[in-house]
Write an enzyme that holds these catalytic residues in place. Sequence first.
Site, PDB file in Angstrom:
ATOM      1  N   LYS A 180      57.700  50.224  -1.384  1.00  0.00           N
ATOM      2  CA  LYS A 180      56.756  49.668  -0.391  1.00  0.00           C
ATOM      3  C   LYS A 180      57.128  50.111   1.022  1.00  0.00           C
ATOM      4  O   LYS A 180      56.280  50.574   1.785  1.00  0.00           O
ATOM      5  CB  LYS A 180      56.753  48.130  -0.440  1.00  0.00           C
TER       6      LYS A 180
ATOM      7  N   ARG B 202      54.167  36.930  -1.061  1.00  0.00           N
ATOM      8  CA  ARG B 202      55.029  37.004  -2.232  1.00  0.00           C
ATOM      9  C   ARG B 202      54.999  35.763  -3.087  1.00  0.00           C
ATOM     10  O   ARG B 202      55.754  35.683  -4.056  1.00  0.00           O
ATOM     11  CB  ARG B 202      56.463  37.133  -1.758  1.00  0.00           C
TER      12      ARG B 202
ATOM     13  N   ARG C 263      70.161  52.882  -2.469  1.00  0.00           N
ATOM     14  CA  ARG C 263      69.443  52.903  -1.185  1.00  0.00           C
ATOM     15  C   ARG C 263      70.427  52.832  -0.011  1.00  0.00           C
ATOM     16  O   ARG C 263      71.401  52.099  -0.051  1.00  0.00           O
ATOM     17  CB  ARG C 263      68.475  51.729  -1.103  1.00  0.00           C
TER      18      ARG C 263
ATOM     19  N   ARG D 262      72.220  47.763   2.277  1.00  0.00           N
ATOM     20  CA  ARG D 262      71.763  46.424   2.654  1.00  0.00           C
ATOM     21  C   ARG D 262      72.610  45.368   1.956  1.00  0.00           C
ATOM     22  O   ARG D 262      73.050  45.573   0.838  1.00  0.00           O
ATOM     23  CB  ARG D 262      70.299  46.239   2.227  1.00  0.00           C
TER      24      ARG D 262
ATOM     25  N   ARG E  81      66.688  39.061  -7.173  1.00  0.00           N
ATOM     26  CA  ARG E  81      65.428  39.441  -6.519  1.00  0.00           C
ATOM     27  C   ARG E  81      64.402  39.907  -7.546  1.00  0.00           C
ATOM     28  O   ARG E  81      63.233  39.565  -7.458  1.00  0.00           O
ATOM     29  CB  ARG E  81      65.700  40.540  -5.482  1.00  0.00           C
TER      30      ARG E  81
HETATM   31  P1  AP5 Z   1      62.015  51.108  -0.657  1.00  0.00           P
HETATM   32  O1  AP5 Z   1      60.832  51.790  -0.097  1.00  0.00           O
HETATM   33  O2  AP5 Z   1      63.097  50.686   0.273  1.00  0.00           O
HETATM   34  O3  AP5 Z   1      61.567  49.890  -1.630  1.00  0.00           O
HETATM   35  P2  AP5 Z   1      60.795  48.535  -1.323  1.00  0.00           P
HETATM   36  O4  AP5 Z   1      59.645  48.428  -2.250  1.00  0.00           O
HETATM   37  O5  AP5 Z   1      60.524  48.416   0.137  1.00  0.00           O
HETATM   38  O6  AP5 Z   1      61.878  47.492  -1.845  1.00  0.00           O
HETATM   39  P3  AP5 Z   1      62.679  46.346  -1.088  1.00  0.00           P
HETATM   40  O7  AP5 Z   1      63.980  46.195  -1.825  1.00  0.00           O
HETATM   41  O8  AP5 Z   1      62.726  46.574   0.372  1.00  0.00           O
HETATM   42  O9  AP5 Z   1      61.854  45.110  -1.393  1.00  0.00           O
HETATM   43  P4  AP5 Z   1      62.384  43.666  -1.258  1.00  0.00           P
HETATM   44  O10 AP5 Z   1      61.181  42.932  -1.585  1.00  0.00           O
HETATM   45  O11 AP5 Z   1      63.581  43.320  -2.026  1.00  0.00           O
HETATM   46  O12 AP5 Z   1      62.952  43.584   0.205  1.00  0.00           O
HETATM   47  P5  AP5 Z   1      62.320  42.995   1.509  1.00  0.00           P
HETATM   48  O13 AP5 Z   1      62.976  43.685   2.621  1.00  0.00           O
HETATM   49  O14 AP5 Z   1      60.860  42.972   1.438  1.00  0.00           O
HETATM   50  O15 AP5 Z   1      62.642  52.105  -1.775  1.00  0.00           O
HETATM   51  C1  AP5 Z   1      63.796  51.730  -2.497  1.00  0.00           C
HETATM   52  C2  AP5 Z   1      64.701  52.954  -2.723  1.00  0.00           C
HETATM   53  O16 AP5 Z   1      64.018  53.866  -3.582  1.00  0.00           O
HETATM   54  C3  AP5 Z   1      65.027  53.739  -1.451  1.00  0.00           C
HETATM   55  O17 AP5 Z   1      66.353  54.191  -1.549  1.00  0.00           O
HETATM   56  C4  AP5 Z   1      64.041  54.906  -1.460  1.00  0.00           C
HETATM   57  O18 AP5 Z   1      64.577  56.044  -0.792  1.00  0.00           O
HETATM   58  C5  AP5 Z   1      63.867  55.144  -2.941  1.00  0.00           C
HETATM   59  N1  AP5 Z   1      62.502  55.592  -3.292  1.00  0.00           N
HETATM   60  C6  AP5 Z   1      61.324  55.166  -2.755  1.00  0.00           C
HETATM   61  N2  AP5 Z   1      60.282  55.792  -3.343  1.00  0.00           N
HETATM   62  C7  AP5 Z   1      60.830  56.631  -4.271  1.00  0.00           C
HETATM   63  C8  AP5 Z   1      60.249  57.543  -5.213  1.00  0.00           C
HETATM   64  N3  AP5 Z   1      58.916  57.723  -5.299  1.00  0.00           N
HETATM   65  N4  AP5 Z   1      61.099  58.227  -6.011  1.00  0.00           N
HETATM   66  C9  AP5 Z   1      62.465  58.040  -5.947  1.00  0.00           C
HETATM   67  N5  AP5 Z   1      63.055  57.199  -5.064  1.00  0.00           N
HETATM   68  C10 AP5 Z   1      62.236  56.494  -4.250  1.00  0.00           C
HETATM   69  O19 AP5 Z   1      62.833  41.477   1.435  1.00  0.00           O
HETATM   70  C11 AP5 Z   1      64.206  41.172   1.568  1.00  0.00           C
HETATM   71  C12 AP5 Z   1      64.403  39.669   1.560  1.00  0.00           C
HETATM   72  O20 AP5 Z   1      63.726  39.087   2.690  1.00  0.00           O
HETATM   73  C13 AP5 Z   1      63.869  38.911   0.339  1.00  0.00           C
HETATM   74  O21 AP5 Z   1      64.756  38.925  -0.735  1.00  0.00           O
HETATM   75  C14 AP5 Z   1      63.676  37.523   0.942  1.00  0.00           C
HETATM   76  O22 AP5 Z   1      64.893  36.845   1.088  1.00  0.00           O
HETATM   77  C15 AP5 Z   1      63.155  37.844   2.322  1.00  0.00           C
HETATM   78  N6  AP5 Z   1      61.687  37.957   2.352  1.00  0.00           N
HETATM   79  C16 AP5 Z   1      60.971  39.079   2.683  1.00  0.00           C
HETATM   80  N7  AP5 Z   1      59.642  38.846   2.597  1.00  0.00           N
HETATM   81  C17 AP5 Z   1      59.515  37.553   2.194  1.00  0.00           C
HETATM   82  C18 AP5 Z   1      58.394  36.722   1.901  1.00  0.00           C
HETATM   83  N8  AP5 Z   1      57.119  37.188   1.995  1.00  0.00           N
HETATM   84  N9  AP5 Z   1      58.620  35.449   1.513  1.00  0.00           N
HETATM   85  C19 AP5 Z   1      59.886  34.961   1.412  1.00  0.00           C
HETATM   86  N10 AP5 Z   1      60.989  35.698   1.659  1.00  0.00           N
HETATM   87  C20 AP5 Z   1      60.811  36.982   2.044  1.00  0.00           C
HETATM   88 MG    MG Z   2      61.356  47.233   1.700  1.00  0.00          MG
END
Ligand code: AP5
Ligand code: MG
Length: 240
Positions: free
Chosen positions: A13, A95, A134, A167, A178
């Site tokens: 994402k 979410r 990552r 991270r 997660r």
């Molecule tokens: P990346 O693009 O970083 O993946 P992502 O989908 O953004 O995954 P996240 O881990 O960031 O999602 P998340 O939901 O856990 O974290 P968030 O920050 O939202 O890609 C991942 C890896 O794959 C990278 O290394 C990339 O290079 C590689 N990659 C990408 N595309 C690729 C491809 N096509 N082929 C190969 N490799 C590839 O949330 C973190 C925390 O914040 C949550 O746990 C929670 O505590 C809090 N939080 C955030 N939003 C909310 C909410 N709405 N409600 C409550 N708590 C929340």
């Molecule tokens: Mg992300």
Amino acid sequence: MHLILMGAQGSGKGTQAARLAPRLRLEHLSTGDLFREAIAAKSPLGQRVQPIYDRGDLIPDDLTVALVEERLDRIAADRAEGLAARGALFDGFPRTLAQAEALDALLARRGEAIAAIVEIDVPMDQLVSRLSGRRVCPNCGTTYHVEFNPPKQAGVCDVCGGTPAQRDDDKPGPITRRLENYRTQTAPLLAYYRERGLLTRVDGAQDIELVTQAILDAVGPRLADGATSGTSDGPVRDEA
Ligand code: AP5
Ligand code: MG
Ligand code: ZN
């Protein structure tokens, strides 16, 4: 108008939002990035959410929705001043069902709409290896992967020369938690949006550029105004 990217942790994402936002003239709105900024700044919000974040659990809905509303206000204010973003590109929000309902109410009040929702679909076994490899630049936020998407020079950010780091929640315990939270709390939203005919699924298990193209092909018609051409210069449109 707004676009939502959905998909499990590690589905890409954030990677895709960073590529799509300038091309679609939307502002990348990542609740995870906002929480990480608050934690790094040790703000009152950051101190409150840090233990929850570090475990890999979801932050309470009221705090998350308030953060989003504040950001939408800022985008609307920028738009009123003629700045380019046409709306938000949501990454990691909503979410939970409560967040989706709160977003609907919020947008209805503001006379704004969701143009489309894209689910980036990646098999579970690939998610874990993506998350554990990552690395994110602490200065500019650019995301890398040690194997699948490395910087040109190992350990050095291509954009700003910073040192990409792991991270806090990309460790085995929080990763498992997660992904489990996604399955129980977030995946049910897919049906909620599918029933309204807003949801499109793209194959996220292909090269990063191919995923970008698949998303542009899927949402281009719904966000059409020539903004999918890949350039960010051009007439500024201000419809929401
Ligand atoms: P990346 O693009 O970083 O993946 P992502 O989908 O953004 O995954 P996240 O881990 O960031 O999602 P998340 O939901 O856990 O974290 P968030 O920050 O939202 O890609 C991942 C890896 O794959 C990278 O290394 C990339 O290079 C590689 N990659 C990408 N595309 C690729 C491809 N096509 N082929 C190969 N490799 C590839 O949330 C973190 C925390 O914040 C949550 O746990 C929670 O505590 C809090 N939080 C955030 N939003 C909310 C909410 N709405 N409600 C409550 N708590 C929340
Ligand atoms: Mg992300
Ligand atoms: Zn950087």
